[in-house]
Design a protein around this motif. Structure first.
Motif, PDB file in Angstrom:
ATOM      1  N   ALA A 135       1.022  -1.005   0.101  1.00  0.00           N
ATOM      2  CA  ALA A 135      -0.437   0.130   0.030  1.00  0.00           C
ATOM      3  C   ALA A 135       0.781   1.169  -0.273  1.00  0.00           C
ATOM      4  CB  ALA A 135      -0.864   0.265   1.470  1.00  0.00           C
ATOM      5  N   ARG A 161       3.685   1.466  -1.355  1.00  0.00           N
ATOM      6  CA  ARG A 161       4.105   1.262  -3.036  1.00  0.00           C
ATOM      7  C   ARG A 161       3.417   2.695  -3.119  1.00  0.00           C
ATOM      8  NH1 ARG A 161       5.725  -3.992  -3.964  1.00  0.00           N
ATOM      9  NH2 ARG A 161       6.048  -3.122  -6.175  1.00  0.00           N
ATOM     10  N   ALA A 162       1.928   2.010  -3.062  1.00  0.00           N
ATOM     11  CA  ALA A 162       0.897   2.240  -4.233  1.00  0.00           C
ATOM     12  C   ALA A 162       0.798   4.065  -4.385  1.00  0.00           C
ATOM     13  CB  ALA A 162      -0.451   1.633  -3.506  1.00  0.00           C
ATOM     14  N   LEU A 176       3.264   5.572  -5.933  1.00  0.00           N
ATOM     15  CA  LEU A 176       3.521   5.564  -7.372  1.00  0.00           C
ATOM     16  C   LEU A 176       1.993   6.357  -7.510  1.00  0.00           C
ATOM     17  CD1 LEU A 176       2.971   2.067  -7.858  1.00  0.00           C
ATOM     18  CD2 LEU A 176       4.522   4.020  -9.076  1.00  0.00           C
ATOM     19  N   ASP A 177       0.988   6.893  -6.939  1.00  0.00           N
ATOM     20  CA  ASP A 177      -0.544   7.536  -7.148  1.00  0.00           C
ATOM     21  C   ASP A 177      -1.013   7.616  -6.451  1.00  0.00           C
ATOM     22  OD1 ASP A 177      -2.769   8.336  -8.130  1.00  0.00           O
ATOM     23  OD2 ASP A 177      -3.286   7.366 -10.067  1.00  0.00           O
ATOM     24  N   LYS A 227      -4.310   9.854  -5.366  1.00  0.00           N
ATOM     25  CA  LYS A 227      -5.713   9.506  -5.131  1.00  0.00           C
ATOM     26  C   LYS A 227      -5.652   8.034  -5.814  1.00  0.00           C
ATOM     27  CE  LYS A 227      -6.494  14.265  -6.065  1.00  0.00           C
ATOM     28  NZ  LYS A 227      -6.878  15.130  -6.866  1.00  0.00           N
ATOM     29  N   ALA A 228      -5.236   7.315  -6.940  1.00  0.00           N
ATOM     30  CA  ALA A 228      -5.765   6.091  -7.267  1.00  0.00           C
ATOM     31  C   ALA A 228      -5.302   4.896  -5.793  1.00  0.00           C
ATOM     32  CB  ALA A 228      -4.791   5.023  -7.922  1.00  0.00           C
ATOM     33  N   ALA A 229      -4.501   4.908  -4.824  1.00  0.00           N
ATOM     34  CA  ALA A 229      -4.491   4.450  -3.497  1.00  0.00           C
ATOM     35  C   ALA A 229      -5.627   4.358  -3.230  1.00  0.00           C
ATOM     36  CB  ALA A 229      -3.307   4.968  -3.279  1.00  0.00           C
ATOM     37  N   GLN A 230      -6.170   5.474  -2.351  1.00  0.00           N
ATOM     38  CA  GLN A 230      -7.257   6.291  -1.973  1.00  0.00           C
ATOM     39  C   GLN A 230      -8.306   5.990  -2.436  1.00  0.00           C
ATOM     40  OE1 GLN A 230      -5.890  10.176  -1.560  1.00  0.00           O
ATOM     41  NE2 GLN A 230      -6.766  10.824  -0.008  1.00  0.00           N
ATOM     42  N   LEU A 231      -8.814   5.295  -3.640  1.00  0.00           N
ATOM     43  CA  LEU A 231      -9.432   4.842  -4.628  1.00  0.00           C
ATOM     44  C   LEU A 231     -10.261   3.588  -3.517  1.00  0.00           C
ATOM     45  CD1 LEU A 231      -9.832   6.695  -7.812  1.00  0.00           C
ATOM     46  CD2 LEU A 231     -11.323   6.587  -5.033  1.00  0.00           C
ATOM     47  N   CYS A 232      -8.271   2.973  -3.749  1.00  0.00           N
ATOM     48  CA  CYS A 232      -8.641   1.799  -2.941  1.00  0.00           C
ATOM     49  C   CYS A 232      -8.954   1.267  -1.855  1.00  0.00           C
ATOM     50  CB  CYS A 232      -7.179   1.398  -3.332  1.00  0.00           C
ATOM     51  SG  CYS A 232      -6.547   0.516  -5.226  1.00  0.00           S
ATOM     52  N   GLY A 233      -9.186   2.561  -1.018  1.00  0.00           N
ATOM     53  CA  GLY A 233      -9.130   2.485   0.526  1.00  0.00           C
ATOM     54  C   GLY A 233      -7.843   2.294   1.192  1.00  0.00           C
ATOM     55  N   ILE A 234      -7.659   2.723   0.694  1.00  0.00           N
ATOM     56  CA  ILE A 234      -5.823   3.282   1.676  1.00  0.00           C
ATOM     57  C   ILE A 234      -5.914   4.698   1.651  1.00  0.00           C
ATOM     58  CG2 ILE A 234      -3.509   3.218   1.164  1.00  0.00           C
ATOM     59  CD1 ILE A 234      -3.624   1.193  -0.941  1.00  0.00           C
ATOM     60  N   ASN A 235      -5.645   4.071   3.404  1.00  0.00           N
ATOM     61  CA  ASN A 235      -5.284   5.687   3.861  1.00  0.00           C
ATOM     62  C   ASN A 235      -4.264   6.115   4.149  1.00  0.00           C
ATOM     63  OD1 ASN A 235      -5.492   7.992   6.156  1.00  0.00           O
ATOM     64  ND2 ASN A 235      -6.782   6.931   7.116  1.00  0.00           N
ATOM     65  N   GLU A 238     -11.407   6.957   1.392  1.00  0.00           N
ATOM     66  CA  GLU A 238     -11.107   5.738   2.262  1.00  0.00           C
ATOM     67  C   GLU A 238     -12.165   4.456   2.692  1.00  0.00           C
ATOM     68  OE1 GLU A 238      -8.766   8.441   2.624  1.00  0.00           O
ATOM     69  OE2 GLU A 238      -9.260   8.443   5.128  1.00  0.00           O
ATOM     70  N   VAL A 245     -15.047   3.850   0.131  1.00  0.00           N
ATOM     71  CA  VAL A 245     -14.690   2.383  -0.484  1.00  0.00           C
ATOM     72  C   VAL A 245     -15.184   0.939   0.669  1.00  0.00           C
ATOM     73  CG1 VAL A 245     -12.462   1.072  -1.726  1.00  0.00           C
ATOM     74  CG2 VAL A 245     -13.106   3.774  -1.634  1.00  0.00           C
ATOM     75  N   PHE A 278      -1.604   1.091 -11.207  1.00  0.00           N
ATOM     76  CA  PHE A 278      -0.119   1.498 -10.237  1.00  0.00           C
ATOM     77  C   PHE A 278       1.012   0.091 -11.227  1.00  0.00           C
ATOM     78  CE2 PHE A 278      -2.640   0.763  -6.835  1.00  0.00           C
ATOM     79  CZ  PHE A 278      -3.100   2.499  -6.587  1.00  0.00           C
ATOM     80  N   LEU A 318      -3.768  -4.415  -3.673  1.00  0.00           N
ATOM     81  CA  LEU A 318      -4.583  -3.564  -3.338  1.00  0.00           C
ATOM     82  C   LEU A 318      -5.986  -3.182  -3.926  1.00  0.00           C
ATOM     83  CD1 LEU A 318      -1.209  -2.037  -3.869  1.00  0.00           C
ATOM     84  CD2 LEU A 318      -2.801  -2.151  -2.316  1.00  0.00           C
ATOM     85  N   TYR A 332      -8.355  -4.250  -0.020  1.00  0.00           N
ATOM     86  CA  TYR A 332      -7.287  -3.460   0.985  1.00  0.00           C
ATOM     87  C   TYR A 332      -7.980  -3.119   1.672  1.00  0.00           C
ATOM     88  CZ  TYR A 332      -4.163  -0.648   4.086  1.00  0.00           C
ATOM     89  OH  TYR A 332      -3.323  -0.014   4.844  1.00  0.00           O
TER      90      TYR A 332
END
Ligand SMILES: Nc1ncnc2c1ncn2[C@@H]1O[C@H](COP(=O)(O)OP(=O)(O)OP(=O)(O)O)[C@@H](O)[C@H]1O
Ligand SMILES: [Mg+2]
Lengths: 353, 244
Positions: free
Chosen positions: A226, A228-229, A232-233, A235-243, B71, B74, B88, B99, B102
């Motif tokens: 997470a 690394r995500a 990388l990006d 916003k895209a990480a947040q769209l995966c539910g990552i805080n 987040e 989601v 990614f 991910l 997640y």
């Protein structure tokens, strides 16, 4: 024969010094990867970890003292991130204080008011620094629409200075050292005529463990992936539910913890005083650039390389020119290979800015 | 499922959306069409919480989520496949999908992720072949499938898609739209933003037309397909054809 032994002896002492550069550079990378910031307070994390370990080692077993050093530095890392990075972005008085502290240090270093009583000179220093801080902050606000990386870097320089001055008050200007993990300062192991301090083995072992541990963390754990995500990006990480916010705080904690560990294991050989952080930061930064920003494995190699280079340099030119050599190396690299010795061009272009 | 009321949104001092309202019912496919720069992406980003609205409400499954951080939304089942896919690039296909799950793993449902993964591979068999490859090395169509797969791993109740057909060959676009229909059969609600109005309307139940930050038209598929303005502006028919 003795010639070769001498060379090895230089390499060995270079590796010892290079290890700390490597770890500081790795600390830079961890934070750079998740935020794009160069955290110039990284060196202070190292010193803080070492100082706390030294203080507690008087009462507690070594391992417990080091654990406390790491814990305190980690908490401090989290605090720095939450107070200065998260909120200072939105709260301009904090940024003004950071700027003012930079000016204050420049004024006191220049000795402009040193002919006065110390208290008066501090007051005059402040009188110069505060308007500069406020003015600088005003200009930043005025001319920068978006919060940007430059602003955050200024903040970390301010944090580094504030931390250093605070440590000066807590521990004073004396030089301290943690006790040797195995034996004493004069204990050595002889390998083919080359004398190695067991402490060096501790240091190299620690660096190896840190690099391997980070590799496994980023490659195999969910939180590591997470992170690394996020780098990388975001916003895209947040769209995966990552805080993402939490992970940025975590990256400061991780980076402070690793720095503190390095500060503790190298302290017996290199000693520790409150102001060492800035040279760690400069050399660590050189190493991070040398290896290619963002790549921890390369940073480790580059750190050891710079340590060895430095060690040979001091054999040839007076050691006061050491820093000059370091800076020349850095400029040459920036000039000929801006993505670093081991940097891959594609990876850089994938970064957002 | 989703209700957006009087949403005003934008970036800093730039206002983009001016009091936009829309709703998506359970199991519905709703499309939003509109010209470039109308604010379609801004609307979807505001629903995800990544763009903070100035005013208005976003309600999801009967709950006001206007103040819920992105987040967390989601985890509630409100998931976006962003414009431009945003996979990614230096993470493997499998890592990208993991991910997506997640919050599922954070909530201790890690065992079920493997099962979900199998479902995605069944939906997009090509992703199984590319499992170990880096996301950035996939073709455009494969990346779109990966982006959809990643979003599905989050177990959405509402799947929003921002221009999934952008830059794709007609065959690939067709297969993506087929997937959209399959997903609806599996019980998902879908909110779709598209440039390709004809295609989008062909799968939709209802639709909205947004222009310069305002909803100018709303209706069922048939109403929109038969509307003169829509035909002229988005379905590429000229005046004479319409007036016949
Ligand atoms: N990050 C941003 N900062 C400032 N303005 C933005 C930003 N993103 C979009 N805009 C502006 O908001 C307006 C609406 O953009 P948006 O991306 O929502 O349009 P769109 O309908 O999705 O267009 P397209 O069909 O081209 O994707 C545009 O005028 C755009 O310039
Ligand atoms: Mg768009």
């Amino acid at each position: 024969m003795t010639g070769i032994v001498t060379i090895f002896q230089y390499i060995i002492s270079g590796l010892a010094q290079g290890s700390i550069y490597a770890v500081v550079a790795i600390g830079f990378n961890i934070i750079y990867n998740s935020t794009g910031i160069i955290n110039f307070a990284q060196g202070e994390f190292v010193v803080l970890g070492a100082m706390v370990s030294i203080t507690f080692s008087a009462i507690f077993p070594l391992w417990a003292a080091i654990a406390m050093g790491i814990a305190v530095a980690s908490l401090y890392g989290a605090l720095v991130e939450i107070v200065f990075v998260k909120y200072a972005r939105a709260f301009s008085p904090l940024r003004a204080i950071c700027l003012a502290s930079i000016v204050f240090i420049l004024v006191s270093a220049s000795g402009l008011f040193s002919f006065l009583h110390p208290v008066l000179s501090i007051l005059f220093g402040l009188a110069v620094a505060l308007p500069f801080g406020a003015g600088g902050e005003f200009l930043l606000l005025r001319f920068q629409k978006e919060q940007n990386v430059l602003q955050l870097i200024i903040i970390t320089i301010g944090v580094s200075i504030l931390t250093r001055e605070t440590m000066k008050h807590v521990w004073g200007k004396d030089v301290f050292a943690l006790r040797y993990f195995t034996g004493t300062a004069i204990t050595t192991i002889s390998v083919g005529g080359v004398y190695i301090s067991p402490q060096l083995l501790w240091v190299l072992g620690t660096v190896t463990l840190v690099v391997a541990g980070l590799y496994l963390f980023y490659k195999y754990t969910l939180v590591g992936k997470a992170m690394r995500a996020v780098s990388l990006d975001r916003k895209a990480a947040q769209l995966c539910g990552i805080n993402a916010r939490l992970l940025v705080t975590l990256s400061f904690i991780l980076s402070a913890a690793i720095g503190a560990l390095a500060g503790a294991v190298t302290s017996p050989q290199t000693s520790t005083d409150y102001k060492m952080g800035s040279s760690f930061a400069i050399n660590g930064f050189t190493v991070a650039i040398l290896g290619g920003l963002g790549n921890s494995f390369a940073a480790a190699l580059a750190g050891l390389l710079l340590g060895v280079l430095e060690s040979f340099t001091t054999a040839i030119v007076p050691s006061s020119y050491k820093e000059v050599v370091v800076i020349i190396i850095m400029l040459l690299i920036l000039f000929f290979k801006p993505s670093g010795l081991f940097g891959k061009r594609e990876e850089r272009t994938l970064k957002e800015f | 499922m989703l209700v957006v009321r009087n949403l005003r949104s934008g970036y800093g001092s730039i206002a983009v959306l001016k009091a936009v309202s829309l709703h998506v019912g359970r199991g519905e496919i709703v499309v939003i069409i509109g010209p470039n720069g109308a604010g379609k992406s801004t609307l979807l980003m505001s629903v995800t919480g990544l763009v903070a609205p100035f005013e208005g409400e976003v309600e999801f499954e009967g709950r006001d989520i206007t103040a819920v951080p992105a987040e967390k939304r989601v985890g509630l089942g409100c998931v976006l496949v962003p414009e431009g896919r945003r996979v990614f690039a230096t993470l493997s296909v499998r890592e990208n999908l993991e991910l997506g799950a997640y919050h599922v793993r954070r909530n201790g449902l890690g065992r079920e992720v493997r099962h979900d993964l199998e479902r995605i591979f069944a939906l997009f068999p090509i992703l199984r072949k590319r499992e170990r490859q880096m996301g950035g090395t996939l073709s455009g169509g494969e990346q779109q499938m990966l982006a959809i797969g990643r979003a599905l791993m989050a177990r959405p109740a509402l799947l929003m898609m921002d221009e999934p057909s952008m830059g794709l060959a007609p065959v690939v676009t067709a297969s993506i739209f087929k997937t959209v229909l399959t997903l609806r059969e599996q019980g998902l609600s879908i909110l779709l933003v598209e440039q390709n109005a004809r295609r989008a309307l062909s799968v939709a139940d209802r639709g909205y037309v947004i222009e310069t930050g305002q909803m100018v038209l709303e209706g069922t598929r048939e109403e929109l397909l038969n509307n003169n303005d829509v035909q002229r502006a988005y379905l590429g028919k000229d005046y004479s054809a319409i007036n016949e």
